[in-house]
Design an enzyme around this catalytic site. Structure first.
Site, PDB file in Angstrom:
ATOM      1  CD  GLN A 110      -2.652   1.048   2.647  1.00 54.73           C
ATOM      2  OE1 GLN A 110      -2.352   1.734   3.618  1.00 54.73           O
ATOM      3  NE2 GLN A 110      -3.658   0.169   2.679  1.00 54.73           N
ATOM      4  CG  HIS A 180      -4.741   7.350   4.611  1.00 60.93           C
ATOM      5  ND1 HIS A 180      -3.465   6.847   4.518  1.00 60.93           N
ATOM      6  CD2 HIS A 180      -5.212   6.884   5.801  1.00 60.93           C
ATOM      7  CE1 HIS A 180      -3.187   6.118   5.578  1.00 60.93           C
ATOM      8  NE2 HIS A 180      -4.244   6.125   6.365  1.00 60.93           N
ATOM      9  CB  CYS A 367      -0.800 -12.706  18.063  1.00 61.48           C
ATOM     10  SG  CYS A 367      -2.203 -13.795  18.391  1.00 61.48           S
ATOM     11  CB  ALA A 400       1.640 -18.821  32.410  1.00 64.18           C
TER      12      ALA A 400
END
Length: 681
Positions: A110, A180, A367, A400
């Site tokens: 882009q 934009h 993530c 964990a």
């Protein structure tokens, strides 16, 4: 079907090939452009390249780089963008494109100009430009109205940036409308001009057409050029769906555009970005598909779309129903860059799900439950087999502990997991009981499936102590016992409930409830919403200058909107120091964080969130018997081991602790602890 579509050749539409303006794609799954903030001063360096290469190796058809990549020096928001305004980017692009191509994928970028979304007080300290002097609420800059010279200069900048993409070996480019500069010209909300660039739809499109004409001249006819187009701004006075379709028809007629990457709505505030562009936990999955489908029925060119398409079932639906031609699973690839390879191998149930937590937009591109994403060079997604498999005991079945058990089992160890409760999941299981955060359950469910597949010995309802742990003759013990609500600091804590109590279903007395949030994370905010759903009148207090500060903007804006809608009162800059029983009620005593002035608030119930205090009794009981005395070498944690096990014991057993058993942190930190430790034992 669009004119470039390839006939169906596979039962799974996700795995069908496609040809986009002569570019052969091996399937229909792509990752759309996003600003990952992994650049090296605007250049796609080693870390950036490794991040995209992992998706290519994972089988994706095309990865798109350069979210908001700047075409001009006055299109910077202060870092995190690729810089296509200089020839210095070309050799970096060449190396990236060579490696992605070698892995069988295509790569586009882009390119864009931010317009009023830019910042003046960064980079070259240039004034912010826009079609009109309309300030953006989110980025807060006051732009100056562009002159015709400005317009011509920026159009030329676009063309030069496009040529750099060609010289860098990329397979195509797309521009961006949205919030934009091109989109600011297109939208009546931001374009108040009275010259040939404002007013009518044709005039508002003039800048976009000039840009794309210049792009086509710069790159030639064969090079794919697309546009990420807002098909409907969804608000009064903005671009309507009919206008979005009309714009597409004009672009198709000009012949300078080869595909539409469809987006929806506005992006000028945290709330609109969340509700209109990048949906989080407060939005449903794939919320914009109906608008994209209506758009696609009216256009001839191929349509791409991402936007909350988090799972393969939704992606298949979008393709089978001909809603799109290529499906963007961008955040899904942060969760599992091997998504396509697993589909091809018939291992769909092993795909790590995107749960929509938007952590990747809070801690850029991390993530929430795949700690290897963005750490490809230091951790990696592969889990090497241990040279000498041993016996590993994990104590505690929160996220964990589950992650440590999963990775240790992947390495070939015999793993036993002790959990004191009747269910696995710890704090995550409690958090997912709130409707707005229910999708977090996917983090737990995926790990439970993996532990079952890998044969981990899970023992529930077992409060394991030192003797029971050592009876397993472990080579490594990992203590992941988490923590308990930290209330010991509070005078009158015995009068209060914890957020855990409420989220786990304990009855809350009275009508008026005070929730004090000492963290700014989601737990207290979730508790406040749960209580309003029970008909309670809720006041939320915090020592911060606003509520919900330590979370992604999707969550922050979602919680704040819900608080406004449900009448949750908010008290900020308030440090809770005591809770007392007064006249049959509870009285919370606060001090203002700035003035130190004391004030009080009464309610029938006080609920307090202040993180957790580590449960470290088991760890302390084993420390002296362990070979390493419970000391984990932090320097070794940063290493990328293979079959060796630098954190294992030579004789006896090694002892480590992870997650909230060390300190109160978030889901990602806990999972990262388990992942990187277990790779090294």
């Amino acid at each position: 079907m669009p004119e470039t579509a390839t006939p169906t050749t596979s039962r799974d539409p996700l795995l069908e090939p496609f040809v986009l303006k002569g570019l052969a794609l091996r399937n229909r799954v792509i990752s759309t452009a996003h600003a990952s903030a992994m650049d090296d001063g605007g250049m796609p360096g080693d870390r950036y390249r490794a991040y995209h290469l992992e998706k290519a190796r994972g089988g994706i058809a095309m990865t798109m780089i350069g979210g908001s990549a700047m075409v001009s020096g006055d299109s910077s928001w202060g870092g995190g963008q690729l810089d296509f305004s200089t020839d210095a980017v070309i050799p970096h692009l060449q190396r990236l494109s060579d490696e992605v191509h070698a892995a069988g994928a295509a790569v586009m970028s882009q390119i864009s100009h931010l317009g009023r979304r830019a910042q003046y007080a960064t980079g070259q300290w240039l004034p912010v430009l826009a079609p009109s002097r309309v300030r953006e609420p989110r980025n807060r800059a006051f732009p100056r109205e562009m002159s015709r010279d400005d317009i011509d200069r920026v159009v030329a900048d676009y063309a030069r940036a496009a040529r750099r993409a060609v010289d860098g070996g990329l397979d195509g480019i797309e521009t961006l409308t949205g919030g934009h500069l091109i989109g600011q010209f297109l939208s009546p909300l931001t374009n108040h001009r009275s010259d040939g660039f404002g007013g009518s739809l044709e005039n508002r499109m003039r800048f976009a057409l000039m840009v794309h004409e210049a792009l086509r001249r710069a790159v030639g006819e064969a090079f794919p050029v697309g546009i990420r187009l807002v098909v409907d701004e969804g608000v009064e006075g903005g671009i309507t769906l009919d206008e979005g379709i009309a714009m597409a028809h004009i672009l198709e007629g000009e012949g300078t555009v080869d595909f539409f990457d469809c987006i929806y709505g506005l992006m000028d505030s945290d709330l609109t970005l969340s509700e209109d562009n990048m949906p989080g936990l407060f939005q449903k999955d794939a919320p914009y598909l109906p608008s994209v489908a209506a758009f696609r029925r009216e256009v001839r060119l191929p349509v791409l779309h991402a936007g909350g398409i988090r799972d393969v079932a939704t992606a298949r639906h979008a393709l089978r129903e001909s809603l799109v031609d290529l499906v963007g699973m961008t955040r899904a690839h942060l969760a599992d860059p091997a998504l396509v390879r697993k589909l091809e191998a018939g291992r769909e149930d092993e795909i790590r799900p995107c749960v929509g937590a938007s952590y990747c937009l809070f801690r850029k591109a991390h993530c929430v439950h795949n700690p290897a994403t963005t750490r490809e060079l230091t951790l990696g997604h592969d889990i090497p087999k241990a040279a000498r498999p041993g016996r590993v005991v994990v104590v505690g079945g929160g996220v964990a502990g589950l992650e440590a058990a999963r990775v240790a089992a992947h390495r070939g160890h015999h793993v036993t997991l002790f959990e004191a409760a009747a269910q696995l999941g710890g704090q995550l299981r409690i958090a997912a009981q709130v409707r707005e955060r229910a999708s977090l359950r996917g983090i737990l469910d995926w790990r439970l499936g993996e532990l079952d597949r890998l044969g981990v010995d899970v023992r529930l309802n077992t409060f394991a102590e030192a003797a029971e742990i050592l009876a397993e003759a472990p080579d490594t013990v990992i203590v992941a016992t988490g923590g308990l609500p930290d209330l010991d600091w509070l005078d009158g804590a015995e009068l209060c409930l914890s957020v855990w109590d409420v989220l786990d279903g304990q009855p809350v007395p009275g009508e008026r409830v005070l929730v004090h949030d000492g963290t700014g994370r989601q737990a207290a905010a979730s508790c406040a919403l749960m209580l309003t759903g029970q008909g309670k009148r809720v006041t939320l207090s915090t020592p911060d200058d606003a509520v919900a500060v330590e979370m992604p903007y999707q969550d922050r804006s979602g919680f704040r909107k819900a608080f406004a809608q449900r009448g949750v009162a908010q008290v900020t800059d308030a440090r809770l120091v005591a809770v007392r029983r007064v006249e049959g009620q509870l009285e919370a005593v606060y001090r203002n964080t700035y003035s130190g002035e004391e004030f009080r608030h009464r309610a029938e119930c006080v609920v307090v969130e202040h993180g957790t205090a580590p449960l470290d009794e088991v760890f302390d009981s084993l420390r002296e018997a362990s070979e390493n005395r419970g000391i984990t070498d932090a320097a070794l944690l940063r290493s990328r081991a293979g079959g060796e096990a630098p954190l294992a014991a030579a004789t006896g057993f090694a002892l480590h602790r992870i997650g909230d058993a060390v300190a109160s942190r978030d889901i990602h930190a806990a999972i990262l602890d388990g992942y990187r430790l277990a790779r090294l034992i």
